[in-house]
Design an enzyme around this catalytic site. Structure first.
Site, PDB file in Angstrom:
ATOM      1  N   LYS A 207     -13.088   4.722   2.796  1.00 26.73           N
ATOM      2  CA  LYS A 207     -13.726   3.591   2.299  1.00 26.73           C
ATOM      3  C   LYS A 207     -14.950   3.050   2.292  1.00 26.73           C
ATOM      4  O   LYS A 207     -15.910   3.028   2.389  1.00 26.73           O
ATOM      5  CB  LYS A 207     -12.341   2.327   2.109  1.00 26.73           C
ATOM      6  CG  LYS A 207     -11.818   3.131   0.416  1.00 26.73           C
ATOM      7  CD  LYS A 207     -10.155   2.181   0.873  1.00 26.73           C
ATOM      8  CE  LYS A 207      -9.370   2.635  -0.690  1.00 26.73           C
ATOM      9  NZ  LYS A 207      -8.124   2.356  -0.472  1.00 26.73           N
TER      10      LYS A 207
ATOM     11  N   GLN B 126      -5.082  -2.776   2.193  1.00 24.67           N
ATOM     12  CA  GLN B 126      -4.495  -1.428   1.971  1.00 24.67           C
ATOM     13  C   GLN B 126      -3.116  -1.602   2.072  1.00 24.67           C
ATOM     14  O   GLN B 126      -2.379  -2.030   2.632  1.00 24.67           O
ATOM     15  CB  GLN B 126      -5.047  -0.146   3.633  1.00 24.67           C
ATOM     16  CG  GLN B 126      -4.348   1.106   2.959  1.00 24.67           C
ATOM     17  CD  GLN B 126      -5.195   1.079   1.760  1.00 24.67           C
ATOM     18  OE1 GLN B 126      -7.182   1.645   1.469  1.00 24.67           O
ATOM     19  NE2 GLN B 126      -4.168   2.330   1.434  1.00 24.67           N
TER      20      GLN B 126
ATOM     21  N   ASP C 204     -10.225  -4.534  -5.873  1.00 27.31           N
ATOM     22  CA  ASP C 204      -9.030  -3.887  -5.772  1.00 27.31           C
ATOM     23  C   ASP C 204      -8.363  -4.107  -7.777  1.00 27.31           C
ATOM     24  O   ASP C 204      -7.888  -3.209  -8.271  1.00 27.31           O
ATOM     25  CB  ASP C 204      -7.575  -3.949  -4.490  1.00 27.31           C
ATOM     26  CG  ASP C 204      -7.535  -2.519  -4.465  1.00 27.31           C
ATOM     27  OD1 ASP C 204      -7.893  -1.382  -5.018  1.00 27.31           O
ATOM     28  OD2 ASP C 204      -7.071  -2.689  -3.267  1.00 27.31           O
TER      29      ASP C 204
END
Ligand code: NDP
Length: 294
Positions: A54, A98, A121
């Site tokens: 990422k 994460q 997200d």
């Protein structure tokens, strides 16, 4: 005729180039670039790989990337304090924690804390709620589900009026992808572990999305000839011919499915690359929302 491959790597590369072009234009206009902050707690090797990928994708697109690493022993309070600091930091446009967090940490409490306008997200209950409500527009669409829809659209597969079957009903894939298909005017059936006659349900589908987490679970003879198959699953199975002793397969029996489907995503190289591409898109959107440019 064998199914046409939906090349997620190529489509993701196109999206990432579009993002890079937009980032360059935003930099020209504002003097600053969209920035993503990623929080990694603990030392899960898969999470470390994802976080590294990422960060690299952000840099490649000309964006800012900040990674905060906390030890596996970090307390709930420490993780929450960091998220609050990132919420308050105007140089941070998107925040991604994460998952999974190490055992003992309350994932839900951490995710709920992320500012709605930085939730790139798209997992905040408010975002998911707006996604499933008619006539509402969420700030951010969860990355993997958004990637599934982008693959269909960019492959010229008609969604409006199609019969779609989504196998799996998780908050991060199944439910949002079903909502997106419904919003795009497909007629959607959501299947799960208690579904009766799953092969019969799948057989009705013009579009099949498999998000189950079971290797090669959906068989070729379940598929309606010519259908489009989006395989979200990522499963490691033993393979003595590989140096690592394993290989990745999807939730669909790929070779069999190629003989029946019209279109299919490979694993790897299908949905996976799209997740990061859509994360970059969401971070640019966050930047524009925060700067009144949307
Ligand atoms: P979950 O385990 O959260 O959900 C799995 C779903 O599959 C559940 O709804 C479950 O039903 C259903 N299911 C399980 N067994 C069966 C069965 N025998 N018949 C029918 N349905 C069944 O998984 P996720 O949604 O998080 O992930 C799914 C897959 O996608 C995994 O392989 C994961 O690695 C992959 N993934 C890939 C991503 C990418 O970037 N490509 C991102 C995220 C996930 P029930 O609700 O009844 O338990």
């Amino acid at each position: 005729m064998p199914a046409q491959l939906i090349d997620g790597k190529a489509i993701a590369a196109d999206v990432r180039q579009e993002v890079a072009d937009e980032v360059a234009a935003l930099k020209e206009r504002t003097g600053i670039v969209p920035t993503l902050a990623v929080v990694l707690v603990g030392d899960n090797p898969a999470s470390q790989t994802y976080v590294g990928a990422k960060g690299k994708a952000c840099i490649d697109a000309g964006m800012g990337s900040i990674t905060h690493r906390l030890p596996a022993t970090a307390t709930q309070e420490e993780v929450e304090t960091l998220v609050r600091e990132l919420n308050a930091d105007s140089a941070v446009n998107g925040i991604l924690v994460q998952l999974p967090l190490p055992k003992g940490l309350n994932e839900r409490a951490v995710l709920d804390l992320i500012s709605l306008n930085k939730d790139v997200d798209g997992f905040h209950p408010m975002n998911i709620g707006e996604l499933v409500m008619k006539g509402r527009t969420p700030q951010f669409i969860p990355c993997t589900p958004a990637g599934c829809i982008e693959l269909l659209k960019r492959s010229g597969i008609a969604i409006a009026g199609a019969d779609a079957v989504v196998v799996g009903r998780s908050n991060i894939v199944g439910i949002p992808v079903a909502a997106l298909l419904n919003n795009a005017d497909a007629t959607v059936t959501i299947c799960h572990s208690r579904t009766k006659d799953l092969p019969g349900k799948v057989k009705q589908a013009d579009i099949v999305v498999a998000a189950i987490g079971r290797p090669e679970f959906v068989k070729g003879d379940w598929l309606k000839p010519g259908c489009a198959v989006i395989d979200v699953g990522i499963n490691a199975v033993p393979d003595a011919t590989k140096k690592s002793g394993q290989r990745l397969v999807g939730d669909v029996a790929f070779d069999e499915a190629c003989g029946a489907a019209g279109y299919i995503t490979p694993v790897p190289g299908g949905v996976g690359p799209m997740t990061i591409a859509m994360l970059l898109k969401n971070t640019v959107r966050a930047f524009k929302l925060q700067h009144g440019l949307e």
